[in-house]
Design a protein around this motif. Structure first.
Motif, PDB file in Angstrom:
ATOM      1  N   THR A   1       0.814  -1.212   0.000  1.00 31.73           N
ATOM      2  CA  THR A   1       0.000   0.000   0.000  1.00 31.73           C
ATOM      3  C   THR A   1       0.846   1.260   0.000  1.00 31.73           C
ATOM      4  OG1 THR A   1      -0.099  -0.039   2.421  1.00 31.73           O
ATOM      5  CG2 THR A   1      -1.844  -1.180   1.218  1.00 31.73           C
ATOM      6  N   LEU A   2       2.175   1.129  -0.016  1.00 35.35           N
ATOM      7  CA  LEU A   2       3.021   2.313   0.007  1.00 35.35           C
ATOM      8  C   LEU A   2       3.117   2.981  -1.359  1.00 35.35           C
ATOM      9  CD1 LEU A   2       5.954   1.009   2.235  1.00 35.35           C
ATOM     10  CD2 LEU A   2       4.006   2.404   2.929  1.00 35.35           C
ATOM     11  N   THR A   3       2.805   2.254  -2.420  1.00 37.72           N
ATOM     12  CA  THR A   3       2.926   2.802  -3.763  1.00 37.72           C
ATOM     13  C   THR A   3       1.588   3.181  -4.382  1.00 37.72           C
ATOM     14  OG1 THR A   3       2.871   0.560  -4.684  1.00 37.72           O
ATOM     15  CG2 THR A   3       5.033   1.475  -4.162  1.00 37.72           C
ATOM     16  N   GLU A   4       0.495   2.969  -3.681  1.00 35.02           N
ATOM     17  CA  GLU A   4      -0.809   3.313  -4.241  1.00 35.02           C
ATOM     18  C   GLU A   4      -1.158   4.757  -3.915  1.00 35.02           C
ATOM     19  OE1 GLU A   4      -3.835   0.924  -2.560  1.00 35.02           O
ATOM     20  OE2 GLU A   4      -3.636   1.748  -0.543  1.00 35.02           O
ATOM     21  N   PRO A   5      -2.030   5.380  -4.694  1.00 37.11           N
ATOM     22  CA  PRO A   5      -2.454   6.752  -4.398  1.00 37.11           C
ATOM     23  C   PRO A   5      -3.182   6.846  -3.059  1.00 37.11           C
ATOM     24  CG  PRO A   5      -2.989   6.150  -6.655  1.00 37.11           C
ATOM     25  CD  PRO A   5      -2.545   4.899  -5.973  1.00 37.11           C
ATOM     26  N   VAL A   6      -3.160   8.050  -2.483  1.00 38.56           N
ATOM     27  CA  VAL A   6      -3.772   8.251  -1.163  1.00 38.56           C
ATOM     28  C   VAL A   6      -5.283   8.073  -1.227  1.00 38.56           C
ATOM     29  CG1 VAL A   6      -4.066   9.901   0.714  1.00 38.56           C
ATOM     30  CG2 VAL A   6      -1.895   9.780  -0.484  1.00 38.56           C
ATOM     31  N   TRP A   7      -5.887   8.556  -2.310  1.00 42.47           N
ATOM     32  CA  TRP A   7      -7.346   8.473  -2.359  1.00 42.47           C
ATOM     33  C   TRP A   7      -7.819   7.020  -2.473  1.00 42.47           C
ATOM     34  CZ3 TRP A   7     -10.213   6.448  -6.372  1.00 42.47           C
ATOM     35  CH2 TRP A   7      -9.529   6.188  -7.561  1.00 42.47           C
ATOM     36  N   LEU A   8      -6.984   6.137  -3.057  1.00 45.84           N
ATOM     37  CA  LEU A   8      -7.351   4.719  -3.092  1.00 45.84           C
ATOM     38  C   LEU A   8      -7.272   4.101  -1.693  1.00 45.84           C
ATOM     39  CD1 LEU A   8      -5.630   3.407  -6.351  1.00 45.84           C
ATOM     40  CD2 LEU A   8      -8.052   3.797  -5.937  1.00 45.84           C
ATOM     41  N   THR A   9      -6.287   4.526  -0.905  1.00 42.10           N
ATOM     42  CA  THR A   9      -6.195   4.031   0.469  1.00 42.10           C
ATOM     43  C   THR A   9      -7.393   4.474   1.291  1.00 42.10           C
ATOM     44  OG1 THR A   9      -3.780   4.143   0.322  1.00 42.10           O
ATOM     45  CG2 THR A   9      -4.735   3.972   2.515  1.00 42.10           C
ATOM     46  N   ILE A  10      -7.759   5.737   1.161  1.00 39.31           N
ATOM     47  CA  ILE A  10      -8.923   6.249   1.907  1.00 39.31           C
ATOM     48  C   ILE A  10     -10.201   5.553   1.449  1.00 39.31           C
ATOM     49  CG2 ILE A  10     -10.301   8.310   2.369  1.00 39.31           C
ATOM     50  CD1 ILE A  10      -7.767   9.963   2.082  1.00 39.31           C
ATOM     51  N   LYS A  11     -10.324   5.345   0.150  1.00 39.40           N
ATOM     52  CA  LYS A  11     -11.524   4.675  -0.374  1.00 39.40           C
ATOM     53  C   LYS A  11     -11.621   3.245   0.146  1.00 39.40           C
ATOM     54  CE  LYS A  11     -13.665   3.238  -4.735  1.00 39.40           C
ATOM     55  NZ  LYS A  11     -13.516   3.217  -6.220  1.00 39.40           N
ATOM     56  N   ARG A  12     -10.487   2.536   0.161  1.00 40.41           N
ATOM     57  CA  ARG A  12     -10.501   1.162   0.650  1.00 40.41           C
ATOM     58  C   ARG A  12     -10.865   1.102   2.141  1.00 40.41           C
ATOM     59  NH1 ARG A  12      -5.605   0.213   0.071  1.00 40.41           N
ATOM     60  NH2 ARG A  12      -5.009   0.306   2.259  1.00 40.41           N
ATOM     61  N   ASP A  13     -10.328   2.033   2.932  1.00 38.66           N
ATOM     62  CA  ASP A  13     -10.647   2.048   4.365  1.00 38.66           C
ATOM     63  C   ASP A  13     -12.114   2.371   4.610  1.00 38.66           C
ATOM     64  OD1 ASP A  13      -8.051   1.412   4.935  1.00 38.66           O
ATOM     65  OD2 ASP A  13      -7.414   3.491   5.272  1.00 38.66           O
ATOM     66  N   LEU A  14     -12.649   3.311   3.838  1.00 39.06           N
ATOM     67  CA  LEU A  14     -14.071   3.652   4.008  1.00 39.06           C
ATOM     68  C   LEU A  14     -14.973   2.477   3.624  1.00 39.06           C
ATOM     69  CD1 LEU A  14     -14.155   7.333   2.654  1.00 39.06           C
ATOM     70  CD2 LEU A  14     -14.240   6.566   5.038  1.00 39.06           C
ATOM     71  N   ILE A  15     -14.602   1.751   2.576  1.00 39.36           N
ATOM     72  CA  ILE A  15     -15.395   0.573   2.187  1.00 39.36           C
ATOM     73  C   ILE A  15     -15.340  -0.492   3.271  1.00 39.36           C
ATOM     74  CG2 ILE A  15     -15.518  -1.333   0.536  1.00 39.36           C
ATOM     75  CD1 ILE A  15     -14.623   0.597  -1.633  1.00 39.36           C
ATOM     76  N   ARG A  16     -14.165  -0.707   3.858  1.00 39.54           N
ATOM     77  CA  ARG A  16     -14.045  -1.697   4.924  1.00 39.54           C
ATOM     78  C   ARG A  16     -14.832  -1.283   6.163  1.00 39.54           C
ATOM     79  NH1 ARG A  16      -8.937  -2.051   5.027  1.00 39.54           N
ATOM     80  NH2 ARG A  16      -8.492  -0.586   6.707  1.00 39.54           N
ATOM     81  N   ILE A  17     -14.799   0.007   6.514  1.00 43.24           N
ATOM     82  CA  ILE A  17     -15.561   0.481   7.674  1.00 43.24           C
ATOM     83  C   ILE A  17     -17.054   0.310   7.442  1.00 43.24           C
ATOM     84  CG2 ILE A  17     -16.166   2.541   8.988  1.00 43.24           C
ATOM     85  CD1 ILE A  17     -13.285   3.495   8.645  1.00 43.24           C
ATOM     86  N   GLY A  18     -17.510   0.640   6.238  1.00 44.96           N
ATOM     87  CA  GLY A  18     -18.933   0.474   5.942  1.00 44.96           C
ATOM     88  C   GLY A  18     -19.362  -0.990   5.975  1.00 44.96           C
ATOM     89  N   THR A  19     -18.515  -1.886   5.482  1.00 46.54           N
ATOM     90  CA  THR A  19     -18.850  -3.312   5.502  1.00 46.54           C
ATOM     91  C   THR A  19     -18.924  -3.841   6.929  1.00 46.54           C
ATOM     92  OG1 THR A  19     -17.762  -3.588   3.355  1.00 46.54           O
ATOM     93  CG2 THR A  19     -18.159  -5.580   4.662  1.00 46.54           C
ATOM     94  N   ASN A  20     -17.938  -3.496   7.758  1.00 50.49           N
ATOM     95  CA  ASN A  20     -17.956  -3.962   9.150  1.00 50.49           C
ATOM     96  C   ASN A  20     -19.123  -3.370   9.927  1.00 50.49           C
ATOM     97  OD1 ASN A  20     -15.640  -5.472   8.722  1.00 50.49           O
ATOM     98  ND2 ASN A  20     -14.264  -3.867   9.439  1.00 50.49           N
ATOM     99  N   LEU A  21     -19.444  -2.108   9.655  1.00 52.15           N
ATOM    100  CA  LEU A  21     -20.577  -1.480  10.339  1.00 52.15           C
ATOM    101  C   LEU A  21     -21.892  -2.172   9.973  1.00 52.15           C
ATOM    102  CD1 LEU A  21     -21.471   0.891  12.168  1.00 52.15           C
ATOM    103  CD2 LEU A  21     -21.738   2.263  10.103  1.00 52.15           C
ATOM    104  N   ARG A  22     -22.044  -2.551   8.720  1.00 46.71           N
ATOM    105  CA  ARG A  22     -23.260  -3.256   8.300  1.00 46.71           C
ATOM    106  C   ARG A  22     -23.342  -4.636   8.923  1.00 46.71           C
ATOM    107  NH1 ARG A  22     -22.200  -3.158   3.454  1.00 46.71           N
ATOM    108  NH2 ARG A  22     -21.626  -5.315   3.012  1.00 46.71           N
ATOM    109  N   HIS A  23     -22.221  -5.313   9.076  1.00 46.49           N
ATOM    110  CA  HIS A  23     -22.225  -6.648   9.671  1.00 46.49           C
ATOM    111  C   HIS A  23     -22.501  -6.624  11.170  1.00 46.49           C
ATOM    112  CE1 HIS A  23     -19.546  -8.382   6.211  1.00 46.49           C
ATOM    113  NE2 HIS A  23     -20.781  -8.135   5.836  1.00 46.49           N
TER     114      HIS A  23
END
Length: 281
Positions: free
Chosen positions: A107-129
């Motif tokens: 994850t050190l070479t990916e853009p910042v907005w992709l990291t934020i997007k991935r974290d937000l998707i994971r938070i939303g998935t865990n919150l729904r579960h």
């Protein structure tokens, strides 16, 4: 016949007879022995037969000549492409997971907005579960396989900010008290489950208790925007029951059936104290 009747042999004839006898002897005993005329050598026993060693006549001798190589056809040399390399796919289906496990990625070479997007998707998935009704609530062990601490941290900070904003004075002290109670309470409740013999991961339990604060965050936001005490009281009761309902199956499934009350009661007590903060402040 008298002596006078015998005819003496000629000297040359006698020498011829001796030579013939020598040739016969040499033929019998081989050419390696030398005999003088007039002497008869003693007979020698024949030597025993020697064992014969089979010798193969088909001996292959490697050739010292080099093997001719097949000529390789060399095609035209490709020119280097000036196009930029393709961007790696970090979509939701192939996203690397957080602390909980799953496939890892750089994850050190990916853009910042992709990291934020991935974290937000994971938070939303865990919150729904955790918070909303879904099939994963029947199997608590599968709900937070990809647990994280960003979501719980955000919910704790938001709850402290909402309660301190509603306070009439000493907003910073109110925020510090709420943050300390929630952080220390989550650690103590997790240790309580572990001491009761529960099968749960320490940080996974912290993540679970933090996600269960989401209904209380909604209640604190409504109470911050509304000043009617009856409405605030109803909102606090509803959100308190919602948070307790969300945490019950996960905490109770971690311990044995005769210790469920000892594991669930402290969690309910923590949420009641947070609800009192929301209503009183």
């Amino acid at each position: 016949m008298s002596h006078s009747d015998t005819v003496p042999l000629n000297t040359s004839s006698q020498s011829d007879i001796d030579e013939i006898e020598n040739l016969l002897v040499m033929h019998q005993h081989g050419p390696s022995h030398t005999h003088y005329p007039g002497s008869v050598p003693a007979a020698r026993p024949s030597s025993p037969p020697r064992a014969s060693i089979p010798v193969s006549t088909s001996i292959s001798v490697p050739s010292a000549l080099p093997t001719p190589k097949t000529p390789v056809s060399v095609g035209p040399i490709p020119k280097p492409s000036m196009e930029s390399p393709p961007t790696p796919d970090y979509g939701a289906g192939k996203a690397p997971t957080g602390f909980g496990g799953g496939p890892s990625a750089n994850t050190l070479t990916e853009p910042v907005w992709l990291t934020i997007k991935r974290d937000l998707i994971r938070i939303g998935t865990n919150l729904r579960h955790v918070v909303f009704p879904n099939p994963y609530r029947e199997d608590p062990g599968q709900a937070l396989r990809d647990w994280d601490l960003w979501g719980p941290f955000f919910f704790i900070v938001f709850l402290g900010v909402a309660i301190s904003y509603s306070a009439s004075s000493d907003n910073s002290k109110v925020f510090a008290v709420v943050f300390a109670v929630l952080a220390a309470g989550a650690v103590i409740l997790t240790l309580n489950v572990l001491l009761l013999g529960g099968h749960i991961i320490f940080f996974q339990s912290l993540s679970l208790l933090g996600y269960c604060l989401f209904p209380l965050d909604i209640g604190a936001l409504i109470c911050m925007l509304n000043s009617h005490p009856i409405v605030n009281g109803i909102v606090v009761l509803i959100t308190l029951a919602w948070s307790s309902w969300a945490a019950y199956p996960f905490v109770s499934a971690a311990v044995s059936s005769n210790r469920k009350a000892l594991a669930v009661y402290p969690v309910f007590l923590l949420y009641v104290s947070i609800g009192f903060f929301i209503f009183a402040v």
